[in-house]
Design a protein around this motif. Structure first.
Motif, mmCIF file in Angstrom:
data_model
loop_
_atom_site.group_PDB
_atom_site.id
_atom_site.type_symbol
_atom_site.label_atom_id
_atom_site.label_comp_id
_atom_site.label_asym_id
_atom_site.label_seq_id
_atom_site.Cartn_x
_atom_site.Cartn_y
_atom_site.Cartn_z
ATOM 1 N N PHE A 340 31.583 45.145 43.247
ATOM 2 C CA PHE A 340 31.980 45.104 41.911
ATOM 3 C C PHE A 340 31.677 46.309 41.198
ATOM 4 C CE2 PHE A 340 31.930 43.009 37.604
ATOM 5 C CZ PHE A 340 33.315 42.595 37.598
ATOM 6 N N LYS A 341 32.600 47.220 40.928
ATOM 7 C CA LYS A 341 32.437 48.506 40.636
ATOM 8 C C LYS A 341 31.645 48.633 39.243
ATOM 9 C CE LYS A 341 34.856 52.874 39.201
ATOM 10 N NZ LYS A 341 36.069 53.480 39.151
ATOM 11 N N PRO A 364 35.051 35.677 42.028
ATOM 12 C CA PRO A 364 35.925 36.771 41.605
ATOM 13 C C PRO A 364 37.008 36.099 40.551
ATOM 14 C CG PRO A 364 35.758 37.055 43.870
ATOM 15 C CD PRO A 364 35.141 35.899 43.716
ATOM 16 N N GLY A 366 40.317 37.294 38.784
ATOM 17 C CA GLY A 366 40.790 38.507 38.490
ATOM 18 C C GLY A 366 40.506 39.819 39.419
ATOM 19 N N SER A 367 40.819 41.051 38.835
ATOM 20 C CA SER A 367 40.370 41.940 39.369
ATOM 21 C C SER A 367 39.180 42.822 38.865
ATOM 22 C CB SER A 367 41.623 43.193 39.361
ATOM 23 O OG SER A 367 41.959 43.363 38.177
ATOM 24 N N ASP A 368 39.069 42.572 37.415
ATOM 25 C CA ASP A 368 38.014 43.241 36.720
ATOM 26 C C ASP A 368 36.897 42.273 36.120
ATOM 27 O OD1 ASP A 368 39.424 41.812 34.985
ATOM 28 O OD2 ASP A 368 39.893 43.644 33.724
ATOM 29 N N ARG A 369 36.885 41.119 36.739
ATOM 30 C CA ARG A 369 35.882 40.144 36.269
ATOM 31 C C ARG A 369 35.132 39.412 37.141
ATOM 32 N NH1 ARG A 369 38.458 35.828 32.191
ATOM 33 N NH2 ARG A 369 40.268 36.206 33.597
ATOM 34 N N LEU A 401 41.809 31.979 36.665
ATOM 35 C CA LEU A 401 42.106 33.331 36.029
ATOM 36 C C LEU A 401 41.911 32.970 34.433
ATOM 37 C CD1 LEU A 401 42.521 36.191 36.286
ATOM 38 C CD2 LEU A 401 45.218 35.768 36.136
ATOM 39 N N LYS A 436 34.741 46.397 32.826
ATOM 40 C CA LYS A 436 35.163 47.352 31.982
ATOM 41 C C LYS A 436 34.494 47.746 30.849
ATOM 42 C CE LYS A 436 40.185 47.374 33.037
ATOM 43 N NZ LYS A 436 41.383 46.780 32.662
#
Length: 557
Positions: A340-341, A364, A366-369, A401, A436
């Motif tokens: 996770f970036k 996970p 989605g892609s950013d949470r 999601l 983010k």
């Protein structure tokens, strides 16, 4: 429909027809089957249909519910002939006893007791000098014949009992062997069971067909004498006592002779054997009493050996099942650290037993949470692990999601409340990381507040914002949010860490955990996890682990 045959300690038995509905048993009058027994709880146990079978479950009673001599720990299937013990009340599932045994205060007076022999006198080894002097005297052929018969019987019975067999088969076999070598009209083998321990008839032998279907009334005073004085008792011609002519005696028949001996396993008395002669006119003799006592001792040792073997087999089976359960539970836990970036994340869980009630997971969204959870089920072992598995399944079905964190937690709470016992609950922490923004949105349902350590060494705690899952229905939860900055560390943990104790019985405590976290804050998350694990192991050296231990580290890089 199947029936329950209820046999109180005193009084007449009755039966109850089971239907396709749950029934309750206990001392309170509002039960479907009221049990007037001082050792029964108000609402003691439940019997209910399930998948074309009938199940029994103890209702958190004070003294427990016993099924075939074993305490009921969980929902258990009932089979025809199974015996349920609630206090002193016996309940047989779908099978009527042909002969019921009841303890009675009525019984023979001291004038009827011919012989009382203490166990030590019967079981002691013969003195060599006494044997030599006896041999020097004139031969007593009758005594020699009697002793030879006793030795032959003991030898034959010993050979017959060499091989292991299931306990129920063994008890039947023991009474068969006794009946073959000591003629009697009736015989009863009783073992101590239940809480409080009491004598429960396990095998009844009726050799006289005319006496079948007759209730057997066993004298409580004679049984007490056998149990309390560790003695064997010989009774003769009970009906000769004028005090008993109009009352129930040991058995409501003309007993010519009876014997009652303890089942002594060389440690304690585990039961008794009672037998009588009614149609057989020749009374029992002192030698018969000695022989039955020796056979009882031999049988008691074999019974305890059989119990030990069965317990060993059951333990081995349970260990295999626990090992399999542990593998399954391990599969429930994350297989790897999530990528996770912007975050460095790691966790571990060590159960107190093979399986446990602690849980952590990554989900996970989605892609950013990324969802991260940690939870602790009340209790330990198998029951806690099963409830944990239910929580995991429900949680994964709730998180998607477009999920709503507050609604999700409320749904989990209602599910746990409905599907667990009244004294079960789960401390639960769930958070969602935003890749983010660095925001950490969380709900803490009664869990140990996770620690947030910033790069300046300041501490913030993610305090509880609702009750533990499962305590009450219809609970509302309010989510909160904090922002993680580069260098911040969030530590999630269960009380198995902070409440672990050393040899001096001192707890590890949260303060020590905070100091250690500050000291090792520069380490990557996986290394920090290992160091925490080592620190706790060092602190608790030479002590047993008392609770499951779980830690999750979240570092904002």
């Amino acid at each position: 429909m199947p029936r329950l045959f209820v046999y109180p300690k005193k009084g007449e038995f009755f039966q109850f027809i089971l239907k396709e509905e749950k029934i309750s048993l206990g001392r309170s009058g509002d039960n479907d089957i009221p049990i007037q027994d001082p050792f029964s709880s108000g609402n003691h146990a439940l019997i209910y249909p399930k998948d074309s079978r009938y199940m029994i479950r103890d209702n958190n009673s004070k003294n427990g519910t016993f099924l075939n001599g074993k305490r009921v720990q969980k929902e258990t299937e009932l089979n025809k002939g199974d015996e349920i013990l609630i206090g002193s009340t016996r309940i047989v599932f779908d099978k009527e006893l042909s002969t019921n045994v009841e303890m009675t205060d009525a019984g023979p007076s001291s004038a009827n007791i011919n012989t009382i022999m203490h166990l030590k006198e019967i079981l002691k080894k013969p003195d060599i000098s006494t044997t030599i002097r006896a041999a020097a005297k004139d031969l007593d052929l009758d005594r020699i014949k009697t002793e030879h018969r006793s030795f032959s019987v003991i030898s034959e019975v010993s050979k017959a009992l060499v091989l292991h067999m299931p306990l129920n088969e063994l008890l039947d076999h023991v009474m068969d062997l006794i009946g073959e070598n000591l003629p009697m009209d009736r015989g009863i083998l009783m073992l101590k069971e239940g809480n409080p321990a009491q004598l429960i008839p396990k095998v009844i032998r009726i050799n006289n067909k005319r006496l079948k279907d007759q209730r057997i009334l066993v004298s409580q005073s004679i049984v007490n004498m056998v149990m309390n004085k560790h003695s064997s008792v010989l009774i003769s011609d009970v009906q000769a006592d004028p005090q008993l002519k109009s009352r129930d005696s040991i058995i409501k028949m003309n007993i010519h002779s009876a014997v009652c001996v303890p089942l002594w396993d060389n440690k304690e008395i585990i039961g008794i054997i009672y037998s009588d002669r009614i149609s057989l006119m020749k009374p029992f003799t002192d030698e018969d009493l000695k022989l039955l006592t020796l056979l009882g001792n031999l049988a008691a040792v074999k019974i305890e050996n059989s119990k030990s073997i069965e317990m060993s087999i059951e333990k081995e089976k349970m260990e295999k099942e626990l090992s399999l359960a542990a593998e399954i539970q391990t599969d429930f836990l994350p297989k790897a650290t999530p990528e996770f970036k912007g975050f460095d994340i790691s966790g571990y869980m060590t159960p107190c037993y093979q399986v446990g009630g602690d849980y952590y997971d990554y989900m996970p969204i989605g892609s950013d949470r990324l969802g991260i959870t940690i939870a602790d089920v009340s209790g330990k072992g198998v029951s806690a692990s099963l409830l944990m598995a239910s929580l995991r399944a429900s949680l994964h079905s709730e998180v998607h999601l477009l999920y709503d964190m507050e609604k999700m937690t409320a749904n989990l709470n209602d599910f746990i409340h409905k599907s667990s016992s009244i004294n079960s609950f789960i401390t639960f922490f769930f958070c969602e990381l935003n890749m983010k923004s660095g925001k950490l949105k969380f709900i803490n349902a009664g869990h140990n507040p996770p620690i947030v350590l910033d790069k300046k060494g300041n501490i913030n705690r993610l305090e509880s914002c609702g009750l533990c899952l499962g305590m009450f229905p219809d609970v509302e939860y309010k989510a909160q949010t904090v922002v993680l900055h580069p260098g911040d560390i969030t530590l999630l943990f269960t009380d198995g860490i902070t409440e672990s104790r050393n040899k001096e019985n001192k707890e590890f405590e949260e303060e020590k955990l905070v100091k250690f976290l500050k000291k090792k804050s520069k380490l990557p998350a996986p290394e920090l996890i290992k160091e925490i694990q080592k620190e706790v192991e060092t602190f608790t050296a030479d002590t047993d682990q008392m609770d499951d231990q779980t830690v999750v580290v979240i570092k904002k890089t």
